[in-house]
Design an enzyme around this catalytic site. Sequence first.
Site, PDB file in Angstrom:
ATOM      1  N   GLY A 134       0.801  -1.221   0.000  1.00  0.00           N
ATOM      2  CA  GLY A 134       0.000   0.000   0.000  1.00  0.00           C
ATOM      3  C   GLY A 134       0.831   1.269   0.000  1.00  0.00           C
ATOM      4  CG  ASP A 303       0.068  -8.940   6.162  1.00  0.00           C
ATOM      5  OD1 ASP A 303      -0.509  -9.572   7.064  1.00  0.00           O
ATOM      6  OD2 ASP A 303       0.374  -7.737   6.271  1.00  0.00           O
TER       7      ASP A 303
HETATM    8  P1  AMP Z   1       2.007  -3.521   8.062  1.00  0.00           P
HETATM    9  O1  AMP Z   1       1.281  -4.129   9.212  1.00  0.00           O
HETATM   10  O2  AMP Z   1       2.736  -2.250   8.364  1.00  0.00           O
HETATM   11  O3  AMP Z   1       2.902  -4.521   7.410  1.00  0.00           O
HETATM   12  O4  AMP Z   1       0.921  -3.060   6.985  1.00  0.00           O
HETATM   13  C1  AMP Z   1      -0.244  -3.786   6.676  1.00  0.00           C
HETATM   14  C2  AMP Z   1      -0.832  -3.299   5.386  1.00  0.00           C
HETATM   15  O5  AMP Z   1      -1.206  -1.928   5.478  1.00  0.00           O
HETATM   16  C3  AMP Z   1       0.080  -3.406   4.182  1.00  0.00           C
HETATM   17  O6  AMP Z   1      -0.725  -3.769   3.110  1.00  0.00           O
HETATM   18  C4  AMP Z   1       0.596  -1.991   4.023  1.00  0.00           C
HETATM   19  O7  AMP Z   1       0.990  -1.714   2.703  1.00  0.00           O
HETATM   20  C5  AMP Z   1      -0.623  -1.178   4.432  1.00  0.00           C
HETATM   21  N1  AMP Z   1      -0.263   0.168   4.927  1.00  0.00           N
HETATM   22  C6  AMP Z   1       0.281   0.483   6.115  1.00  0.00           C
HETATM   23  N2  AMP Z   1       0.454   1.809   6.214  1.00  0.00           N
HETATM   24  C7  AMP Z   1      -0.002   2.365   5.058  1.00  0.00           C
HETATM   25  C8  AMP Z   1      -0.110   3.697   4.545  1.00  0.00           C
HETATM   26  N3  AMP Z   1       0.302   4.750   5.241  1.00  0.00           N
HETATM   27  N4  AMP Z   1      -0.629   3.852   3.324  1.00  0.00           N
HETATM   28  C9  AMP Z   1      -1.042   2.808   2.601  1.00  0.00           C
HETATM   29  N5  AMP Z   1      -0.983   1.538   3.017  1.00  0.00           N
HETATM   30  C10 AMP Z   1      -0.464   1.307   4.229  1.00  0.00           C
HETATM   31 MG    MG Z   2       3.426  -5.521   6.160  1.00  0.00          MG
END
Ligand code: AMP
Ligand code: MG
Length: 549
Positions: A134, A303
Amino acid sequence: MKRAFSTFHALLHNPREIMLGTNLISDFNDFKFKSPPSYAELPINDNPEYNVPVAVNNAIFSKVPTEPLTGKLHLVCVSEEALTDVLDLDPKVSESEDFIHFVSGKYLPEGGLSVSHRYGGYQFGYWADQLGDGRAHILGEYVNSKGEIWQPQLKGSGETPYSRFGDGRAVLRSSIREMIASEACYHLGIPTTRAGALVVSDEHKVWRDKTYSGMARQERAAIVVRLSPAWYRIGSFEILYKRREPELAGKLADFVIKHHFPEISLDDEDRCVKLFSEVAHRNLDMVAAWQGIGFTHGVLNTDNISLLGLTIDYGPYGFIDHFYNHYVSNSSDDMGRYAYKMQPEIIIWNLDKFAEALVPILKVEQIQQIREIQATLDEYVESRIRETFNLKLGLETNKDGDEVLAKDLLGLMQATMADFTATFRQLSEINLDQLCDEDALKEHWSLIKVNKAKGWDDWVKRYRERIDLETVSDETRKARMVKVNPLYVPRNWILQEAIADAEKNDFRKVRHLLEVFKNPYTVNEEAEKLGYSSQPPSWSYGLKLSCSS
Ligand code: AMP
Ligand code: MG
């Protein structure tokens, strides 16, 4: 041409320099990706509205350009070893404008293909459907001078079809934490992705509610260049399973085997069983290494589990200070699902989900073979953890009951709030016959705590008897132990101090930390002055991080 000429020129004048690595790229314009990258073989969705959240089908990637950071940019830090060892770059290139543009998403080197990866995942035990990159873009594939393949990725580089409710950005504090932990873990011997460089913008701001208190504030946007041979996760297969795309799952499995698991033959009928086994064992080796360093990832959703068995997606992680088996680093993890002691079990839970996602591309006998492998995983990880703690205790052989010796020590540490890193390090520095001598122990701030535990004398007696079975001198025991018990780990309080300075554009501490963590097992005078191996300050007790990043 330029690169070939300078190499030839240097060889004529100073052949030894070549040996020492002067064939590093000194002009960033000469840095080129392999074209096309391997992943161009896989279906790539190409939607003109690339930055609008959408459910993507029948694709492994989406073609998405980066959205460069705007405003005045600062290069916060670079990892010189990552640049030289991984990307063949002379660290001097980091002073060039092209390099800053590369890190900030403005310049894509020749041969690059900017994509975001589609994946799903179980978050905190529940299926969350499509997640995906994202806020990350894989830029291309680089084949380095050692023949290794690496995929640089920007994190914080703008919106993609997978941004959901997010803004595609990352803030400075979380980017510093990712940068430092990636490089520190690498030097601590933990399988991990790397980080090459970090930029922050003065003007490009985003809104974040750091503690989820309802008080959002503006923070500066930053980008980290992360490095990995590839970025596939358990969630890469899960999304194909849940969306019923078995053909694509079969294609992805063969692709991943071909490019990233060359030891598995594509002609092998049971190649997916072997892939499962390899992914499982690599991830269990990784978690055993985490347990030995006291690293708690914080968000072990499927993920965030790499198929390559590398630590990825550093967020609200924590390196344990005073030992607590149920240490939870992530303030959003109310149930303690991802507590330190839960990590091996959770990795196995995640691997069950991986096995489930492979079912549509397996034959009945192969499903059975995978079940048989799964039945061995608990024992495998326990033995890896036992070996890890044995090495920490100076034991190179493995004997019945060793796990109890380590477990009992952890119990004594927990009872006295002794520090995880410092206790093991100090055990590596003190003579065995001084372990019950209060005066000698006074020199060791964490041992003096654990020494107060009921049962310490008994433990020391058992430890000495066990060391006797190794038939090594005390000097050898200590020499073995200082190599595996670090002095310095990226404790939250140390990071917080560096982050506070960096928020004011003083990046010296961040850079110094990268320097310290290059040699986490060796005394560093400056780090000692700053108290990095001393008892953590009282304000840091109970520091937790949220997912807000
Ligand atoms: P994480 O737990 O940080 O690995 O993120 C989980 C999901 O949320 C992943 O698909 C990331 O790409 C998305 N994500 C986290 N922060 C953001 C953001 N600021 N903008 C877009 N997608 C995000
Ligand atoms: Mg992640």
